[in-house]
Design an enzyme around this catalytic site. Structure first.
Site, PDB file in Angstrom:
ATOM      1  N   ASP A  70       0.886  -1.174   0.293  1.00 50.70           N
ATOM      2  CA  ASP A  70      -0.194  -0.144   0.013  1.00 50.70           C
ATOM      3  C   ASP A  70       0.841   1.360  -0.058  1.00 50.70           C
ATOM      4  O   ASP A  70       2.170   1.046   0.574  1.00 50.70           O
ATOM      5  CB  ASP A  70      -0.847  -0.020   1.375  1.00 50.70           C
ATOM      6  CG  ASP A  70      -2.148   0.939   1.004  1.00 50.70           C
ATOM      7  OD1 ASP A  70      -2.167   2.026   0.640  1.00 50.70           O
ATOM      8  OD2 ASP A  70      -3.287   0.155   1.119  1.00 50.70           O
ATOM      9  N   ASN A  92      -5.898  -5.293  -5.978  1.00 48.27           N
ATOM     10  CA  ASN A  92      -7.001  -4.639  -5.476  1.00 48.27           C
ATOM     11  C   ASN A  92      -7.170  -3.094  -5.309  1.00 48.27           C
ATOM     12  O   ASN A  92      -7.884  -2.458  -5.481  1.00 48.27           O
ATOM     13  CB  ASN A  92      -7.565  -5.141  -3.988  1.00 48.27           C
ATOM     14  CG  ASN A  92      -8.422  -4.364  -3.229  1.00 48.27           C
ATOM     15  OD1 ASN A  92      -9.713  -4.426  -3.443  1.00 48.27           O
ATOM     16  ND2 ASN A  92      -7.953  -3.690  -2.336  1.00 48.27           N
ATOM     17  N   TYR A 108     -12.865   5.721 -14.709  1.00 42.29           N
ATOM     18  CA  TYR A 108     -13.039   4.604 -13.449  1.00 42.29           C
ATOM     19  C   TYR A 108     -13.655   3.477 -14.449  1.00 42.29           C
ATOM     20  O   TYR A 108     -13.238   2.461 -14.160  1.00 42.29           O
ATOM     21  CB  TYR A 108     -13.957   5.310 -12.520  1.00 42.29           C
ATOM     22  CG  TYR A 108     -14.077   4.112 -11.428  1.00 42.29           C
ATOM     23  CD1 TYR A 108     -13.164   3.903 -10.121  1.00 42.29           C
ATOM     24  CD2 TYR A 108     -15.034   3.176 -11.463  1.00 42.29           C
ATOM     25  CE1 TYR A 108     -13.376   3.106  -9.389  1.00 42.29           C
ATOM     26  CE2 TYR A 108     -15.464   2.034 -10.308  1.00 42.29           C
ATOM     27  CZ  TYR A 108     -14.403   1.949  -9.371  1.00 42.29           C
ATOM     28  OH  TYR A 108     -14.531   1.119  -8.491  1.00 42.29           O
ATOM     29  N   LYS A 160     -12.111  -0.190 -15.320  1.00 43.77           N
ATOM     30  CA  LYS A 160     -12.625  -1.398 -14.667  1.00 43.77           C
ATOM     31  C   LYS A 160     -12.859  -2.415 -15.870  1.00 43.77           C
ATOM     32  O   LYS A 160     -12.839  -3.596 -15.879  1.00 43.77           O
ATOM     33  CB  LYS A 160     -13.734  -1.236 -13.854  1.00 43.77           C
ATOM     34  CG  LYS A 160     -13.276  -0.442 -12.625  1.00 43.77           C
ATOM     35  CD  LYS A 160     -12.283  -1.311 -11.786  1.00 43.77           C
ATOM     36  CE  LYS A 160     -12.207  -0.583 -10.572  1.00 43.77           C
ATOM     37  NZ  LYS A 160     -11.124  -1.184  -9.578  1.00 43.77           N
ATOM     38  N   THR A 177     -18.861   1.766   2.600  1.00 43.64           N
ATOM     39  CA  THR A 177     -17.668   2.388   3.177  1.00 43.64           C
ATOM     40  C   THR A 177     -17.694   3.600   3.941  1.00 43.64           C
ATOM     41  O   THR A 177     -18.740   4.038   3.616  1.00 43.64           O
ATOM     42  CB  THR A 177     -16.538   2.608   2.055  1.00 43.64           C
ATOM     43  OG1 THR A 177     -17.115   3.488   1.090  1.00 43.64           O
ATOM     44  CG2 THR A 177     -16.034   1.228   1.403  1.00 43.64           C
TER      45      THR A 177
END
Ligand SMILES: NC(=O)c1ccc[n+]([C@@H]2O[C@H](COP(=O)([O-])OP(=O)(O)OC[C@H]3O[C@@H](n4cnc5c(N)ncnc54)[C@H](O)[C@@H]3O)[C@@H](O)[C@H]2O)c1
Length: 255
Positions: free
Chosen positions: A38, A86, A154, A158, A189
């Site tokens: 990360d 991810n 985005y 994807k 979230t």
């Protein structure tokens, strides 16, 4: 019966938060040794410590850092069995095609799509050597359906993750490597909660399309990740693995 992921080594990018964090917890609880990659050092370290794994600071857009991340997993734990690619972003500058500038477009393509290319490029050689591996690339339900509330880069990124995963799944199927695109529906979230608390109409506009009438919890996505990582999914590859509460199958939803 042993745990499903006993002895398996799993690299998780974006493991410091959200779906990655829930998946780190879930895979560790099933016996995996987890390596978190990360850019957020504090969050990544905390997760690695919590699950008894390792943290490697890595920006998934950097070829050198991605290569070093997978090498670090092999050096530390002796194999690379699961790559959960991810990490991803969805910044507000990425909006309608009419308003999204080239810089915003490129940034999202780099972090969401080029990153997956790099992660697969550097994970697959380790897996080929072992004759075994499971790659899970995070796409999204927006890879298979259109939204009038567009985030154009985005969505395109994807779509790219989905078709790249399919192709790699086919190419490496006879070498014991499975590659699947995980397509989550919207996940509950903190960011989403905050956004929708401020703007209930915005939440309603989306919720009406979900047959289950709610968003996913990160743990529900993590359960699918652990399944795809495990031998329970031994005949599943090159799939678009939807975990979306029925969104992509719906026309009229229940009242
Ligand atoms: N949350 C949703 O509703 C949803 C739905 C479908 C798909 N997804 C996808 O799931 C994935 C995870 O989403 P989330 O909601 O858990 O996100 P999140 O923002 O909670 O976590 C993302 C993590 O990725 C890390 N990250 C960001 N840029 C990075 C980089 N360049 N290099 C390394 N790490 C980086 C962040 O530091 C963070 O820890 C993303 O690919 C996202 O597009 C999310």
């Amino acid at each position: 019966m042993g745990k499903r992921l006993d002895g398996r080594v799993a690299v998780i990018t974006g493991g410091g938060s959200g779906i990655g964090l829930a998946s780190a917890r879930r895979m560790a609880s099933e016996g995996a040794r987890v390596v978190i990659g990360d850019v957020d050092v504090a969050a990544g370290k905390a997760v690695a410590e919590e699950v008894g794994g390792e943290f490697v600071q890595a920006d998934v857009t950097s070829e050198g850092e991605v290569e070093a991340l997978f090498q670090a997993a092999v050096d530390r734990f002796g194999s690379l069995d699961v790559a959960f690619n991810n990490a991803g972003i969805s910044p507000p500058e990425d909006d309608s095609i009419l308003d999204t500038g080239l810089d915003a477009w490129r940034k999202v393509q780099e972090v969401n799509l080029t990153s997956v290319y790099l992660c697969c490029k550097y994970a697959i050689p380790h897996m080929r050597r072992q004759g075994r591996g499971s790659i899970i690339n995070t796409a999204s339900f927006v890879a298979v359906m259109g939204a009038a509330t567009s985030q154009i880069s985005y969505t395109a990124s994807k779509g790219g993750v989905l078709s790249m995963s399919r192709e790699l799944g086919v190419q490496f199927a006879r070498e014991g490597i499975r590659v699947n695109a995980l397509c989550p529906g919207p996940v509950n979230t903190p960011l989403l909660q905050e956004l929708f608390a401020k703007d209930p109409e915005r939440a309603q506009r989306r919720l009406v399309h979900v047959p289950m009438g709610r968003f996913a919890e990160p743990e529900e996505i993590a359960a699918a990740v652990a399944f795809l990582a495990s031998d329970d999914a031994s005949f599943i590859t090159a799939s678009q693995f939807l975990v979306d509460g029925g969104i992509s199958g719906a026309y009229v939803t229940p009242l």
